[in-house]
Motif scaffolding. Sequence first.
Motif: not given
Ligand SMILES: Cc1cc2nc3c(=O)[nH]c(=O)nc-3n(C[C@H](O)[C@H](O)[C@H](O)COP(=O)(O)OP(=O)(O)OC[C@H]3O[C@@H](n4cnc5c(N)ncnc54)[C@H](O)[C@@H]3O)c2cc1C
Length: 421
Positions: A33-35, A44-46, A104-106, A297-299, A310-312
């Motif tokens: 599920l993706e919101a 994100c610095g990407e 790009g994250r997109e 991940g971040n959770a 963070g992506i790692s």
């Molecule tokens: C300023 C900044 C720069 C950064 N630069 C880098 C970098 O250069 N390299 C790097 O590796 N990391 C970088 N990071 C960290 C990186 O962006 C995160 O660690 C990474 O996105 C975490 O991935 P994730 O999949 O855990 O969460 P996310 O990428 O946050 O994805 C979570 C997804 O869950 C969805 N979601 C949330 N709640 C719900 C729900 N209830 N139901 C359904 N979907 C939901 C959201 O829409 C989102 O798409 C940076 C962060 C910041 C703030």
Amino acid sequence: MEHRFEAIVIGAGPAGTSAAILLSCAGRSVAILEARPFPRRKVCGECIAASNLPLLDALGLGDSLRERAGPELRRVALWCGEASIIAALPARAEGDPAWGRALGREHLDGLLLARARTAGATVLQPWRALAIRREPRGGGYQVEARCGEAELALQAPVIVRANGSWEVPPSDGTLWSRSHRASDLLGFKASFRNTRLESGLLPVLGFGGGYGGMVVGSDGLTTLACCIRRDRLAACRSGATAGAGAGEAVEALLLRECRGVREALASASRVGPWLAAGPLRPGMRLEGGIGGAFLIGNAAGEVHPIIGEGISMALQSSWLLCEELAGRPDAFRADPWGEICRREAQQRYALRWCAHFSRRMRLAACFAHAAMRPGITAAVLPLLRQAPALLGFAARVSGKTRSAAIFPTGLLPGLIQGSSS
Ligand SMILES: Cc1cc2nc3c(=O)[nH]c(=O)nc-3n(C[C@H](O)[C@H](O)[C@H](O)COP(=O)(O)OP(=O)(O)OC[C@H]3O[C@@H](n4cnc5c(N)ncnc54)[C@H](O)[C@@H]3O)c2cc1C
């Protein structure tokens, strides 16, 4: 549509999408599920560290990534005030490609989600998970989700929460509160065209109350991403032109306080608005999942983004969890024995998570706190001028040069064969 799955993944960032790919390739029925609708830009610095490239290859994304990503990041710089110190970034210890790149994250998140779909996952987008309820007697979980006015209830024994750390999570009976603190870090990001940033250079920015980075990424665009303390941002905004947004106030601050940014953006134009996110609360949150959903991940834990890991951590934590689950087929049973297996997987995963990520998180916290304090950076700059290679050394110890040595263990056999598609 089928409402019962073996695993439900919440969130389609790099953590959730890679878990959906891995579990689908291991033969499990998966819903993700993706919101938000894609493509979406994200703060994100990407930068994708070279250590992840074998993982992305195994997930079937290597070629698409190489096609779209920006140039190899072979040099790192520290830009603080008027100072600029540049050093070579060490290459990944084994294999080719040896350096990380930015995408790009997109693009990245969309490519990963498309791969999850072809691997067999059911993609529900834009559906937001609202609540997770535990079924009685080890019978797994129910996830309630919403899309506009429509509502849906899905069931699965395994729930993977990959919903990041910046939004209210689906309610699961535990308390979640986030009061504002002056020390909160807020994230910002914007893309620029026609910058003078040298291709392949990765400058890390340090300024009072924040830190950031710049990189040439996909489509020739330069990404500028940074974090700033809430109190510093408020101070900047109070002195800014009336009506200027928070992002514009951050941009003005960077131009004022960082010569490197000033020079790089001298003839640049911003593409699209500034994006903001947060507050970031770096730290580990794994204990929130004990006995319930698995967190990745971040959770599960957020690292200060100064080291761009963070992506790692999203990809690698997903891999660690999926290995544990793939090695315990009974964890997908909706009965008390399944629950025992899930608890076992939870404990093993938590131990491996700490072993892989704790040091990286502590190190990032040290770098971040130093970068945000001009007094500390001023004291360290003379040493770095004498020995710029220390910057490369910092990249090495933050995990950038060692491939994620967590696969393949043979527990995800379908994956490696499926990776070329
Ligand atoms: C300023 C900044 C720069 C950064 N630069 C880098 C970098 O250069 N390299 C790097 O590796 N990391 C970088 N990071 C960290 C990186 O962006 C995160 O660690 C990474 O996105 C975490 O991935 P994730 O999949 O855990 O969460 P996310 O990428 O946050 O994805 C979570 C997804 O869950 C969805 N979601 C949330 N709640 C719900 C729900 N209830 N139901 C359904 N979907 C939901 C959201 O829409 C989102 O798409 C940076 C962060 C910041 C703030």
